[in-house]
Scaffold this motif. Structure first.
Motif, PDB file in Angstrom:
ATOM      1  N   GLY A 142       0.786  -1.234   0.000  1.00  0.00           N
ATOM      2  CA  GLY A 142       0.000   0.000   0.000  1.00  0.00           C
ATOM      3  C   GLY A 142       0.815   1.281   0.000  1.00  0.00           C
ATOM      4  N   LEU A 143       2.053   1.218  -0.488  1.00  0.00           N
ATOM      5  CA  LEU A 143       2.886   2.426  -0.475  1.00  0.00           C
ATOM      6  C   LEU A 143       2.787   3.205  -1.785  1.00  0.00           C
ATOM      7  N   ALA A 144       2.740   4.522  -1.654  1.00  0.00           N
ATOM      8  CA  ALA A 144       2.808   5.389  -2.839  1.00  0.00           C
ATOM      9  C   ALA A 144       4.258   5.795  -3.095  1.00  0.00           C
ATOM     10  N   ARG A 145       5.081   5.752  -2.022  1.00  0.00           N
ATOM     11  CA  ARG A 145       6.437   6.283  -2.134  1.00  0.00           C
ATOM     12  C   ARG A 145       7.198   5.976  -0.849  1.00  0.00           C
ATOM     13  N   MET A 159      18.197  -1.440   2.520  1.00  0.00           N
ATOM     14  CA  MET A 159      16.745  -1.159   2.568  1.00  0.00           C
ATOM     15  C   MET A 159      16.250  -0.744   1.186  1.00  0.00           C
ATOM     16  N   ILE A 160      17.049   0.092   0.513  1.00  0.00           N
ATOM     17  CA  ILE A 160      16.663   0.544  -0.835  1.00  0.00           C
ATOM     18  C   ILE A 160      16.574  -0.663  -1.773  1.00  0.00           C
ATOM     19  N   ARG A 161      17.552  -1.561  -1.652  1.00  0.00           N
ATOM     20  CA  ARG A 161      17.531  -2.762  -2.509  1.00  0.00           C
ATOM     21  C   ARG A 161      16.268  -3.576  -2.267  1.00  0.00           C
ATOM     22  N   ARG A 162      15.893  -3.664  -0.990  1.00  0.00           N
ATOM     23  CA  ARG A 162      14.685  -4.452  -0.683  1.00  0.00           C
ATOM     24  C   ARG A 162      13.455  -3.820  -1.363  1.00  0.00           C
ATOM     25  N   VAL A 163      13.336  -2.497  -1.270  1.00  0.00           N
ATOM     26  CA  VAL A 163      12.174  -1.850  -1.900  1.00  0.00           C
ATOM     27  C   VAL A 163      12.204  -2.087  -3.406  1.00  0.00           C
ATOM     28  N   ARG A 164      13.393  -1.950  -4.004  1.00  0.00           N
ATOM     29  CA  ARG A 164      13.532  -2.159  -5.463  1.00  0.00           C
ATOM     30  C   ARG A 164      13.097  -3.572  -5.852  1.00  0.00           C
ATOM     31  N   GLU A 165      13.512  -4.546  -5.017  1.00  0.00           N
ATOM     32  CA  GLU A 165      13.232  -5.945  -5.377  1.00  0.00           C
ATOM     33  C   GLU A 165      11.786  -6.346  -5.084  1.00  0.00           C
ATOM     34  N   GLU A 166      11.281  -5.903  -3.916  1.00  0.00           N
ATOM     35  CA  GLU A 166       9.959  -6.398  -3.496  1.00  0.00           C
ATOM     36  C   GLU A 166       8.807  -5.501  -3.920  1.00  0.00           C
ATOM     37  N   ALA A 167       9.105  -4.230  -4.175  1.00  0.00           N
ATOM     38  CA  ALA A 167       8.035  -3.306  -4.578  1.00  0.00           C
ATOM     39  C   ALA A 167       8.592  -2.369  -5.652  1.00  0.00           C
ATOM     40  N   PRO A 168       8.960  -2.951  -6.818  1.00  0.00           N
ATOM     41  CA  PRO A 168       9.671  -2.154  -7.828  1.00  0.00           C
ATOM     42  C   PRO A 168       8.853  -0.975  -8.360  1.00  0.00           C
ATOM     43  N   GLU A 169       7.530  -1.028  -8.156  1.00  0.00           N
ATOM     44  CA  GLU A 169       6.688   0.050  -8.668  1.00  0.00           C
ATOM     45  C   GLU A 169       6.690   1.275  -7.741  1.00  0.00           C
ATOM     46  N   VAL A 170       7.250   1.118  -6.541  1.00  0.00           N
ATOM     47  CA  VAL A 170       7.187   2.224  -5.554  1.00  0.00           C
ATOM     48  C   VAL A 170       8.409   3.136  -5.721  1.00  0.00           C
ATOM     49  N   PRO A 171       8.189   4.409  -6.066  1.00  0.00           N
ATOM     50  CA  PRO A 171       9.333   5.314  -6.234  1.00  0.00           C
ATOM     51  C   PRO A 171      10.008   5.636  -4.906  1.00  0.00           C
ATOM     52  N   ILE A 172      11.315   5.858  -4.991  1.00  0.00           N
ATOM     53  CA  ILE A 172      12.128   6.120  -3.796  1.00  0.00           C
ATOM     54  C   ILE A 172      12.794   7.476  -3.929  1.00  0.00           C
ATOM     55  N   SER A 173      12.809   8.232  -2.827  1.00  0.00           N
ATOM     56  CA  SER A 173      13.640   9.441  -2.791  1.00  0.00           C
ATOM     57  C   SER A 173      14.592   9.317  -1.610  1.00  0.00           C
TER      58      SER A 173
END
Ligand SMILES: Nc1ncnc2c1ncn2[C@@H]1O[C@H](COP(=O)(O)OP(=O)(O)O)[C@@H](O)[C@H]1O
Ligand SMILES: O=P(O)(O)OC[C@@]1(O)O[C@H](CO)[C@@H](O)[C@@H]1O
Length: 310
Positions: A142-145, A159-173
């Protein structure tokens, strides 16, 4: 409350903003002028408030209508309770926060000069930071970002790698506020890098154009932004050229504490609203400028929005 870009606020049921970083107890002493060393002066006012870059940015984003979550570490003390109460009051969900048994919540002793609105921060911290293992327990549903403070680079890179791998659609800043050993590890993965002028100086750049070009070249971000205090901000999109945005100058600068955090929230808000980068940065500059003319990050929730006073 800080307003203006907020005038276009709508409900954002689509997803929440997850902020990862430290939460701090800010002891803000307002003084007439900044004292000399070994002086004794009376403070005109004292505020004990929640601070910290990411939680400040989340407080603004929440005010702008975005559902927000925070994750970070907290001590085992009254300051942690104050922080959790404040986050709850802003509707910021903090159930993933890690309380460190026996730990002391980070504390900033801040002198806010009424003469110039500048803030001087003495920061104490000995609390362990959030680990990638802790972050591994945080739901990414349920994350937008996701917005990270650029700290604790090795762990944050994981942590960034995890977001990229598990929720690739979620943009990161990622916020690059200070240069820290190994921080280059955070330049790959995020779509947006939000740097401070202090960071640009620390990596050897006076000129924002050269800094942004270098940052973009050494990252895979699509947007790099640098906040430049009273000079406003500059940004560079991949494939574009550097654009500068002059500061929005309030009638009187009374409080610059957290201006960078408000600015970051403004950029993130603009991107969540699908604004083009130029508009996102312009409204962030305006939001941060309005904030500098106004004490605090967000005022009492009950008070009416301040309007554009110029
Ligand atoms: N004196 C000021 N007048 C107007 N706007 C300001 C002023 N100081 C900061 N800002 C705004 O706030 C943003 C962030 O400022 P900065 O000084 O980089 O943040 P901080 O020191 O809080 O990290 C700037 O990009 C600018 O838009
Ligand atoms: O004024 P800045 O730099 O935008 O940010 C201020 C701040 O977030 O930074 C400190 C943590 O480093 C906090 O004590 C304080 O609230």
């Amino acid at each position: 409350m800080i307003s203006d870009p907020a005038e276009s606020v709508r409900a954002h049921p689509a997803g929440s903003v997850l902020g990862v970083g430290i939460a701090v107890l800010d002891l803000v002493n307002e003084v007439e002028v900044y004292p000399a060393e070994d002086d004794e002066v009376r403070a005109l006012a004292l505020r004990r408030v929640r601070g910290g870059n990411v939680t400040n940015s989340l407080a603004v984003l929440s005010q702008l209508g975005h559902p927000c979550r925070w994750v970070g570490t907290l001590g085992d003390d009254a300051a942690a309770d104050l922080i959790l109460d404040d986050l709850a009051g802003h509707g910021i969900e903090a159930r993933d926060a890690v309380r460190v048994p026996g730990g002391t919540t980070p504390t900033s002793s801040i002198l806010l000069s009424r003469a110039g609105g500048s803030r001087t921060i003495v920061h104490f911290r000995d609390l362990p930071e959030l680990s990638a293992e802790d972050f591994g327990r945080v739901s990414l549903a349920g994350l937008a970002r996701v917005h990270f403070e650029g700290r604790n680079p090795q762990e944050t890179a994981r942590m960034i790698r995890r977001v990229r791998e598990e929720a690739p659609e979620v943009p990161i800043s990622v916020e690059l506020e200070k240069h820290r050993p190994g921080i280059e590890a955070l330049l790959h993965g995020p779509q947006v890098l939000l740097a401070s002028r202090a960071y640009a100086h620390a990596v050897g750049f006076e000129d924002p154009d050269a800094f942004l070009e270098d940052l973009l070249m050494h990252s895979d971000a699509r947007l790099c932004v640098v906040a430049r205090g009273a000079e406003g901000a500059a940004f560079l999109e991949r494939g574009g050229h550097v654009q500068r945005v002059p500061a929005y100058v309030p009638t009187r600068v009374v409080d610059t504490l957290g201006a960078g955090d408000v600015f970051n929230a403004g950029v993130i808000h603009g991107l969540l609203e699908d604004l083009p980068a130029a508009e996102a940065v312009e409204q962030a500059v305006k939001l941060a400028g309005l904030k500098c003319g106004h004490p605090g990050i967000v005022t009492e929730r009950a008070s009416p929005p301040i309007s554009d006073r110029t």
